[in-house]
Scaffold this active site. Structure first.
Site, PDB file in Angstrom:
ATOM      1  N   SER A   1       0.288  -8.958  39.302  1.00 41.78           N
ATOM      2  CA  SER A   1      -0.142 -10.352  39.374  1.00 41.78           C
ATOM      3  C   SER A   1      -1.284 -10.637  38.406  1.00 41.78           C
ATOM      4  CB  SER A   1      -0.611 -10.656  40.804  1.00 41.78           C
ATOM      5  OG  SER A   1      -1.277 -11.899  40.872  1.00 41.78           O
TER       6      SER A   1
ATOM      7  N   TYR B   1      -5.558  -9.585  48.080  1.00 46.92           N
ATOM      8  CA  TYR B   1      -4.248  -9.603  47.426  1.00 46.92           C
ATOM      9  C   TYR B   1      -4.353  -9.032  46.012  1.00 46.92           C
ATOM     10  CZ  TYR B   1      -0.288 -11.440  44.808  1.00 46.92           C
ATOM     11  OH  TYR B   1       0.800 -11.554  43.964  1.00 46.92           O
TER      12      TYR B   1
END
Length: 326
Positions: free
Chosen positions: A130, A157
């Protein structure tokens, strides 16, 4: 006999699109997903329903963190390529439910790697990382590059995604199988995720509800259309690194768009103006994202084709048709 490619997260937004593209070019696909309730499972089931009648598609409902089941799945099907897209997504959700990320992202990634390293003749693991790994860096003249240290995540995350990259680096060196991590920048389009801003804004605008605009509208994102993302994923899959090598590649659009500009474009696509409530930045959010995709371009010829206005119009058309049909 065709060798199957495993796509984890096949009921998810990106996994669904990748599986369809692989099938369209003649590959055999085994889709894996637990189909959890992080967002409406009905949308995930609707995605899976689009595979009906596809003889080369098999769906297996399992938890990727089940290492025994994953290893058995690869072994029994002679799998030598995996596109690992299953993960617990969402920056804000990671603040509220941290242990969901421990299992899905950390244990899940380790389970997939273990299955790959024991698979005979394994060729390539492509997995989802990501842009969140870059942290909240200031917006400059150039895009975020893969050579940056990425050691200051601002959400759990992001930290789990960076941890997956480091785990893959170690496994590539230890066990010699090629791996590619793709740092996704904001992906959007038909069949997208309801927790993403463009999707939830559409729901609320059409219902006449107000939308909350975080960061007081000053944030910017490198919005990337789903078809372009799939081009990059499959291009990377078809061009593995050398044995024992692990690489990370940005995959984005390279044209950051301000949040207010995105909202204006979305309003035009759905033909209705939003009632906006301005809010400060939320915990875990970053100010801007901006992909330098020169490495992926050099490897695969990757070049995004769908600009935001066209992409949001395609999404709005899909949304109206899909939910009207329901």
């Amino acid at each position: 006999m065709k060798q199957a490619i495993i796509v984890t997260g096949a009921a998810g937004f990106i996994g669904h699109a990748v599986a369809h593209r692989l099938l369209a070019r003649g590959d055999k696909v085994i889709g894996v997903d637990i189909v959890n309730d992080y967002y409406d499972p009905a949308l995930k089931e609707a995605r899976l329903a689009t595979f009906a009648g596809q003889e080369d598609f098999t769906f297996v409902r399992l938890d990727i963190a089940d290492s025994v089941a994953m290893a058995k799945l690869l072994r029994e099907n002679g799998v030598v390529r995996v596109v690992h897209l299953a993960a617990q997504a969402g920056v804000r959700y990671s603040i509220e439910n941290p242990f969901a990320y421990e299992r899905s992202n950390l244990a899940g990634h380790l389970s997939v790697m273990e299955a790959c390293r024991h698979a005979e003749g394994f060729e390539h693991l492509v997995y989802a990382s990501s842009s969140s790994v870059y942290g909240d860096k200031p917006m400059g003249g150039a895009g975020f590059t893969e050579d940056e240290p990425a050691m200051d995540p601002v959400s759990l995350y992001a930290a789990t995604k960076r941890a997956c990259e480091l785990m893959s680096q170690s496994y590539a060196k230890l066990y010699g199988f090629p791996q590619t991590g793709l740092r996704f920048f904001t992906v959007y389009g038909p069949w997208g995720r309801p927790d993403m801003a463009y999707f939830s804004f559409t729901q609320k605008i059409l219902k006449g509800e107000s939308i909350e605009v975080f960061g007081n509208g000053q944030m910017a994102r490198d919005f990337t259309y789903i078809d372009d993302i799939v081009d990059g994923i499959i291009g990377a899959l078809d061009n593995p690194p050398q044995r024992g090598d692990h690489r990370v590649l940005n995959i984005g659009d390279s044209h950051p768009v301000g949040l207010m500009d995105m909202i204006e474009t979305l309003e035009k696509a759905i033909g209705k103006e939003a009632v906006k409530i301005m809010r400060p930045m939320q915990l875990g959010d970053v100010t801007a994202t901006y992909a330098d995709v020169s490495k992926l371009h050099a490897l695969t010829g990757y070049k995004p084709k769908v600009m935001l206005a066209e992409g949001l119009q395609r999404f709005a058309d899909w949304y109206l048709n899909h939910y009207k049909a329901l």
